[in-house]
Design an enzyme around this catalytic site. Structure first.
Site, PDB file in Angstrom:
ATOM      1  N   LYS A 111      47.353 -24.838  73.554  1.00 19.26           N
ATOM      2  CA  LYS A 111      47.971 -25.715  72.082  1.00 19.26           C
ATOM      3  C   LYS A 111      48.263 -27.024  72.407  1.00 19.26           C
ATOM      4  O   LYS A 111      47.928 -28.034  71.663  1.00 19.26           O
ATOM      5  CB  LYS A 111      49.314 -24.765  71.572  1.00 19.26           C
ATOM      6  CG  LYS A 111      49.138 -23.749  71.001  1.00 19.26           C
ATOM      7  CD  LYS A 111      50.150 -23.383  70.129  1.00 19.26           C
ATOM      8  CE  LYS A 111      49.763 -21.868  69.556  1.00 19.26           C
ATOM      9  NZ  LYS A 111      50.899 -21.293  68.799  1.00 19.26           N
ATOM     10  N   LYS A 193      38.919 -16.788  70.980  1.00 26.15           N
ATOM     11  CA  LYS A 193      39.370 -15.741  70.030  1.00 26.15           C
ATOM     12  C   LYS A 193      39.300 -16.108  68.521  1.00 26.15           C
ATOM     13  O   LYS A 193      39.411 -17.592  68.194  1.00 26.15           O
ATOM     14  CB  LYS A 193      40.708 -15.382  70.662  1.00 26.15           C
ATOM     15  CG  LYS A 193      41.548 -16.387  69.969  1.00 26.15           C
ATOM     16  CD  LYS A 193      43.301 -15.902  70.371  1.00 26.15           C
ATOM     17  CE  LYS A 193      44.283 -17.065  69.814  1.00 26.15           C
ATOM     18  NZ  LYS A 193      45.659 -16.661  69.730  1.00 26.15           N
ATOM     19  N   LYS A 196      43.179 -18.571  63.238  1.00 23.64           N
ATOM     20  CA  LYS A 196      43.374 -19.352  61.779  1.00 23.64           C
ATOM     21  C   LYS A 196      43.010 -20.731  61.697  1.00 23.64           C
ATOM     22  O   LYS A 196      42.733 -21.329  61.046  1.00 23.64           O
ATOM     23  CB  LYS A 196      44.669 -18.919  60.988  1.00 23.64           C
ATOM     24  CG  LYS A 196      45.864 -18.831  61.678  1.00 23.64           C
ATOM     25  CD  LYS A 196      47.003 -18.231  60.985  1.00 23.64           C
ATOM     26  CE  LYS A 196      47.913 -17.389  61.951  1.00 23.64           C
ATOM     27  NZ  LYS A 196      48.762 -16.693  61.517  1.00 23.64           N
TER      28      LYS A 196
HETATM   29  P1  TYM Z   1      50.489 -15.198  65.944  1.00 20.68           P
HETATM   30  O1  TYM Z   1      51.231 -15.551  64.625  1.00 20.68           O
HETATM   31  O2  TYM Z   1      49.554 -15.988  66.562  1.00 20.68           O
HETATM   32  O3  TYM Z   1      49.721 -13.707  65.715  1.00 20.68           O
HETATM   33  C1  TYM Z   1      50.201 -12.710  65.169  1.00 20.68           C
HETATM   34  C2  TYM Z   1      49.629 -11.682  66.027  1.00 20.68           C
HETATM   35  O4  TYM Z   1      48.432 -11.347  65.924  1.00 20.68           O
HETATM   36  C3  TYM Z   1      47.692 -11.241  66.976  1.00 20.68           C
HETATM   37  N1  TYM Z   1      46.355 -12.107  67.083  1.00 20.68           N
HETATM   38  C4  TYM Z   1      45.235 -11.618  67.484  1.00 20.68           C
HETATM   39  N2  TYM Z   1      44.967  -9.869  67.943  1.00 20.68           N
HETATM   40  C5  TYM Z   1      43.477  -9.745  68.226  1.00 20.68           C
HETATM   41  N3  TYM Z   1      42.669 -10.594  67.953  1.00 20.68           N
HETATM   42  C6  TYM Z   1      42.859 -12.046  67.730  1.00 20.68           C
HETATM   43  N4  TYM Z   1      41.913 -12.791  67.591  1.00 20.68           N
HETATM   44  C7  TYM Z   1      44.086 -12.260  67.413  1.00 20.68           C
HETATM   45  N5  TYM Z   1      44.731 -13.607  66.994  1.00 20.68           N
HETATM   46  C8  TYM Z   1      46.210 -13.163  66.746  1.00 20.68           C
HETATM   47  C9  TYM Z   1      48.798 -12.052  68.041  1.00 20.68           C
HETATM   48  O5  TYM Z   1      48.626 -11.209  69.454  1.00 20.68           O
HETATM   49  C10 TYM Z   1      50.140 -11.487  67.207  1.00 20.68           C
HETATM   50  O6  TYM Z   1      50.408 -10.165  67.940  1.00 20.68           O
HETATM   51  N6  TYM Z   1      54.223 -15.883  69.061  1.00 20.68           N
HETATM   52  C11 TYM Z   1      53.866 -14.923  68.178  1.00 20.68           C
HETATM   53  C12 TYM Z   1      54.506 -14.666  66.768  1.00 20.68           C
HETATM   54  C13 TYM Z   1      55.881 -14.269  67.476  1.00 20.68           C
HETATM   55  C14 TYM Z   1      56.163 -13.201  67.996  1.00 20.68           C
HETATM   56  C15 TYM Z   1      57.836 -13.036  67.973  1.00 20.68           C
HETATM   57  C16 TYM Z   1      55.470 -11.871  68.110  1.00 20.68           C
HETATM   58  C17 TYM Z   1      57.039 -15.033  67.477  1.00 20.68           C
HETATM   59  N7  TYM Z   1      58.158 -14.021  67.990  1.00 20.68           N
HETATM   60  C18 TYM Z   1      58.289 -11.935  68.392  1.00 20.68           C
HETATM   61  C19 TYM Z   1      56.279 -10.557  68.458  1.00 20.68           C
HETATM   62  C20 TYM Z   1      57.602 -10.603  68.774  1.00 20.68           C
HETATM   63  C21 TYM Z   1      52.383 -15.608  67.492  1.00 20.68           C
HETATM   64  O7  TYM Z   1      52.205 -16.611  67.638  1.00 20.68           O
HETATM   65  O8  TYM Z   1      51.577 -14.778  66.982  1.00 20.68           O
END
Ligand code: TYM
Length: 329
Positions: A111, A193, A196
């Protein structure tokens, strides 16, 4: 019941990766656990947001959770920023996290490279806030995609470090990573990967894309010069499409290979596109309905914010006491 905790950033709309890697598993696990899901809006502030758009996205995310099948009357679905304990525990845990640990976080490095003009301290301590999210609710299991695995590991390290000093304060959480769909790749660059923030619209399937758009994007997906539908490391494009198809239909790779034996990539891509579009249709319809029912969503938010704060405060008070902060009189 054991506690399940997870959440997503409230930035932009969700992708098929978010859905297959996380949201779909959440729905499948709801009966087994006491479930808490956050709209992670504080985490979204690590990149610059347009306020009105951001607020809309956060509401849309809440509705998407519900449209996907989470039940706000049974599961606690709330806004991270409405429970002040996240920021408060986050600060305390900052003081139990080493810079050396944070320096090793691959997502921070990625990032920081992407947002070179805004490498803020929040981006750096992002994993600590995430640890606070999880530990506040004494979560046993955290369903996420592969890309969050390292953040779960640091969460466990911080929790163990804290427990070693102060006794058993935190439950040590486990990551739950699904067998299929845990890392959905870009349709245009299958080495990367699906995300968005991708600037190439064709690379990413959005959950709210209409049927024609979904089919068109799959038709344009990058594959390879062969014509055989086969799961193999040297065929990342086709393997990714197989992973998507498998996650949605429950079919194994062998079954998929058989189904498309002797057929070309064109037929396969069309089938994947149609299957994904059909699968998402009911979710999209529920989403449209929900977004019209403002009163319902708002009453759910209010009710669940309070519930979440109740759980969170229990842990927070305990932590404050353990570290020696003076109790309120
Ligand atoms: P975020 O918002 O980037 O993504 C949300 C969830 O989607 C999964 N994900 C994917 N899985 C498979 N293939 C992909 N291409 C893909 N892109 C995203 C992510 O692994 C995630 O599970 N840090 C976290 C948000 C967060 C969180 C937490 C999660 C904040 N606090 C506490 C669990 C527990 C995040 O940025 O996810």
């Amino acid at each position: 019941k054991k506690v399940l905790y997870s959440g997503m950033q409230a930035t932009g709309t969700l992708t098929l990766g978010n859905y297959l890697g996380a949201l779909k598993n959440w729905v499948e696990l709801t009966d087994e656990y006491e479930c808490i899901y956050g709209v992670m809006d504080l985490h979204s502030l690590t990149v610059r947001q347009v306020p009105a758009e951001f607020r809309k996205n956060a509401r849309a995310l809440y509705a998407l959770y519900v449209a996907a099948g989470l039940d706000p009357e049974k599961n606690c679905i709330y806004y991270q920023s409405h429970v002040s304990g996240h920021a408060e525990l986050g600060w305390i845990l900052d003081c139990f996290t080493y810079m050396g640990e944070l320096n090793r976080m691959t997502q921070f490095k990625d990032k920081a490279a992407k947002h070179a003009d805004n490498i803020n301290a929040g981006l750096y301590t992002y994993p600590v806030l995430m640890a606070a999210d999880i530990l506040l609710y004494q979560a046993d299991v955290v369903p996420v995609g592969v890309d969050q695995k390292q953040h779960l590991e640091i969460t466990r390290d911080i929790a163990e470090r804290f427990n070693n000093i102060y006794g058993d304060v935190f439950t040590i959480p486990e990551a739950y990573i699904g067998k299929k769909g845990a890392k959905i790749m870009s349709l245009q660059e299958p080495g990367k990967k699906m995300s968005k923030s991708d600037t190439n619209a064709n690379a990413t399937i959005l959950l709210l894309d209409d049927t024609d758009t979904i089919i068109r994007k799959f038709k344009r997906a990058v594959t390879d010069s062969e014509s055989e539908v086969r799961y193999a490391e040297e065929k990342p494009g086709i393997s990714n499409l197989m992973d998507i198809y498998s996650a949605v239909t429950g079919k194994t790779y062998e079954e998929i290979e058989k189904e498309f034996a002797g057929k070309g990539y064109g037929d396969f891509k069309l089938a994947v596109g149609e299957t994904v579009a059909d699968h998402l249709k009911p979710l999209q319809e529920r989403y449209e309905q929900l977004m019209k029912d403002k009163a319902y969503i708002e009453s759910m938010i209010k009710q669940n914010d309070e519930k979440a704060a109740y759980y969170a405060n229990k842990t927070l008070r305990k932590v404050q006491k353990k570290v020696g902060l003076t109790e309120r009189i």
